[in-house]
Design a protein around this motif. Structure first.
Motif, short mmCIF file in Angstrom:
data_model
loop_
_atom_site.label_atom_id
_atom_site.label_comp_id
_atom_site.label_asym_id
_atom_site.label_seq_id
_atom_site.Cartn_x
_atom_site.Cartn_y
_atom_site.Cartn_z
N LEU A 103 -7.01 -9.46 3.09
CA LEU A 103 -7.18 -8.21 4.19
C LEU A 103 -8.35 -8.67 5.35
CD1 LEU A 103 -6.54 -5.31 1.51
CD2 LEU A 103 -5.78 -5.97 3.70
N LYS A 104 -10.06 -9.46 4.68
CA LYS A 104 -10.62 -9.68 5.78
C LYS A 104 -10.38 -10.81 6.51
CE LYS A 104 -14.88 -9.11 1.62
NZ LYS A 104 -15.47 -9.44 1.17
N LEU A 107 -9.39 0.30 4.71
CA LEU A 107 -9.30 -0.21 3.00
C LEU A 107 -10.47 -0.52 3.06
CD1 LEU A 107 -5.51 -0.88 3.52
CD2 LEU A 107 -6.43 1.37 2.46
N LEU A 108 -10.48 -1.88 2.87
CA LEU A 108 -11.94 -2.81 3.09
C LEU A 108 -12.96 -1.81 2.55
CD1 LEU A 108 -11.39 -5.74 5.45
CD2 LEU A 108 -11.54 -5.73 2.46
N ASP A 119 -4.57 -2.52 -10.56
CA ASP A 119 -6.37 -1.53 -10.79
C ASP A 119 -6.38 -1.70 -11.53
OD1 ASP A 119 -4.82 0.12 -11.02
OD2 ASP A 119 -5.98 2.39 -10.65
N GLU A 131 -8.93 2.61 -3.06
CA GLU A 131 -7.69 2.26 -1.89
C GLU A 131 -6.80 1.55 -3.17
OE1 GLU A 131 -6.38 3.74 0.06
OE2 GLU A 131 -8.03 5.12 1.43
N ILE A 132 -7.82 0.98 -3.93
CA ILE A 132 -6.82 -0.29 -4.66
C ILE A 132 -5.87 0.93 -5.72
CG2 ILE A 132 -8.64 -0.31 -6.47
CD1 ILE A 132 -6.26 -3.55 -5.18
N TYR A 142 0.61 -1.44 0.08
CA TYR A 142 0.05 0.01 0.25
C TYR A 142 0.87 1.39 0.07
CZ TYR A 142 -3.59 2.70 1.01
OH TYR A 142 -4.84 4.51 1.58
N PHE A 191 -12.07 -0.12 -0.63
CA PHE A 191 -11.24 -0.65 -1.52
C PHE A 191 -11.51 -0.27 -2.48
CE2 PHE A 191 -10.41 -4.80 -3.42
CZ PHE A 191 -9.40 -4.80 -2.45
N ARG A 192 -12.73 0.15 -4.28
CA ARG A 192 -12.80 -0.08 -4.51
C ARG A 192 -11.58 1.55 -5.12
NH1 ARG A 192 -18.70 0.11 -7.05
NH2 ARG A 192 -17.41 0.73 -9.48
N LYS A 223 -8.06 -9.37 -1.53
CA LYS A 223 -9.37 -8.28 -0.28
C LYS A 223 -9.81 -9.13 0.36
CE LYS A 223 -13.79 -6.30 -0.96
NZ LYS A 223 -15.29 -5.83 -2.37
N ARG A 252 -6.91 -8.45 -6.81
CA ARG A 252 -7.70 -7.67 -6.60
C ARG A 252 -8.90 -8.63 -5.83
NH1 ARG A 252 -8.16 -4.51 -10.76
NH2 ARG A 252 -10.68 -5.32 -11.37
#
Length: 453
Positions: free
Chosen positions: A408-409, A423-424, A393, A430-431, A372, A427-428, A405, A401
């Protein structure tokens, strides 16, 4: 310490570039003399075995090391050269043309010609060289010479006269060798022995999982290695089912928390840990979190996941330098690292939710990393010799991606990380701030989110 090793700057890995080999580090003579005398001043020399290495090749090297205080001597470059090493400096790419620094069976079987007899001859001649010098000095045993720095003289040249060698040749009073072969450690690993005793029923009867709660302190080093070894004795490398043994710790863990951890063991630490977290980790899970979380707080030390082959490491905070060095299979999520992250990495997955420091991915030939990069400074830190940094992205990044995700979850579920949750939630957007770092020759990502449970 039972043994202290002083390594000089003249030896080292053949994977290092020429500039590192020629211009990095200091001579072992300086460190050895200082360490030997410092131990004597503090009445500790009699408790500790001192060893040195760093380009030792001849009998004269060994005798000088003995006179400066070393009791044993290690050989790397010289021994490798005897069995055929050509110092090609490609040890990290698995393409050693003489079949030494490679796991490629074809290279090893067709090109490695080294023999045990060659090494025996080398060390025999080396020992004879040492004996010859000892005879000239009038000594029968090595022990008599150790620490006798008063027998060394500075060569009589104009160049040598420019330097002051008095500190190097200084000799303190006291023991010159280790007098006690059994230097009892502070902890003697009694802490893990107690935990192992409690876990034995679950090891012998895996259908009865167990949860163990303990406080830990920084004297408790390599916690998890003894338990993993016991499991391996019963079940081999495969270990146990996930979470058969859950260990909840609180406090400051000593070095090498979770070293050589195996499947079936889950370690959760409420607090922080020192260097070498997950060293040689093979499976299982290590989760570290505390009330102070995020990139600004250090929750782990240097060289975490050194040589790990599997398992998961989640840390809700930053770690030190050389994170995931030689990682070849572990999955990790942290919130910041120091310099040289993912160095010589050959496998596994690393996610970094913050800054990384310089020289990212040096010698990295396998695995991949998500980084990140909110302030767009990461690209300057990447060592691009073997890796590419790509954006995900894009249409081509759909699979990566989704994989990120899921990671991260899982990370949020284990650590309750505020940073990862933000971030989650976004996400759309921050990606766009994530980089995917992968070796240049890696065409397809080995995406397997469940590995290491």
């Amino acid at each position: 310490a039972d043994k202290i090793i002083i390594s000089g700057g003249d030896g080292g890995t053949g994977a290092a570039p020429l500039t590192s080999i020629k211009f990095a580090g200091n001579p072992w003579e300086l460190g050895l003399s200082e360490a030997h005398n410092a131990l004597k001043v503090n009445n500790l020399r009699g408790l500790v075995h001192v060893q040195t290495d760093g380009g030792l090749k001849t009998g004269q090297d060994i005798v000088k090391a003995a006179l400066l205080g070393a009791e044993s001597y290690a050989f790397g470059t010289g021994a490798l050269t005897i069995i055929g090493c050509k110092m090609l400096r490609i040890c990290h790419v698995n393409k050693c043309s003489v079949g030494i620094a490679t796991q490629n069976e074809k290279l090893r079987s067709e090109y490695f010609n080294g023999t045990v007899e060659q090494l025996i001859n080398y060390f025999t001649y080396l020992a004879e060289d040492v004996r010859k010098i000892m005879a000239q000095l009038g000594y029968k045993t090595m022990e008599e010479m150790i620490g006798r720095s008063d027998l060394l003289r500075v060569v009589d040249t104009e160049f040598a006269k420019k330097f002051d060698f008095s500190s190097v040749l200084h000799r303190e009073e006291g023991f010159d060798t280790c007098q006690s072969p059994s230097n009892e450690p502070f902890d003697a690993n009694e802490f893990e022995k107690e935990v192992l005793a409690e876990a034995m029923d679950a090891i012998k009867n895996p259908e009865r999982p167990i949860k163990i709660v303990r406080d830990i302190c920084n004297l408790n080093r390599s916690f998890g290695a003894r338990i993993s070894g016991e499991i391996a004795q019963y079940y081999g490398d495969s270990g146990l089912k996930a979470n058969t043994i859950k260990i909840n710790l609180k406090g400051i863990a000593g070095q090498a928390l979770g070293a050589f951890l195996i499947n079936g063991v889950s370690i959760r630490l409420e607090g922080v840990a020192n260097d070498y977290i997950g060293k040689g980790m093979h499976g299982g899970k290590i989760v570290i979190r505390s009330q102070n979380q995020g990139e600004a707080f250090s929750a782990g030390g240097n060289t975490c996941l050194y040589g790990a082959t599997g398992g998961k490491l989640y840390i809700a905070g930053s770690v030190g330098e050389r994170f995931a060095v030689r990682n070849s299979g572990a999955m990790a999520v942290v919130e910041g690292t120091g310099d040289n992250a993912c160095e010589y990495m050959t496998g596994g997955v690393v996610v970094i939710l913050g800054k990384t420091g310089i020289n990212f991915g040096a010698g990295m030939t396998g695995g991949f990393a998500f980084v990140y990069d909110e302030d767009h400074s990461f690209v300057e830190n990447v060592n691009r010799e073997l890796v590419d940094a790509l954006r995900i992205d894009t249409d081509d990044g759909d699979e990566a991606r989704h994989y990120l995700k899921r990671l991260l979850k899982d990370y949020v579920a284990e650590t309750e990380s505020e940073k990862a949750q933000i971030l989650l939630d976004n996400f759309r957007v921050e990606i766009r701030n994530f980089w995917l770092v992968r070796p240049k020759n890696l065409t397809k990502l080995p995406l397997n989110p469940d590995k290491g449970d």
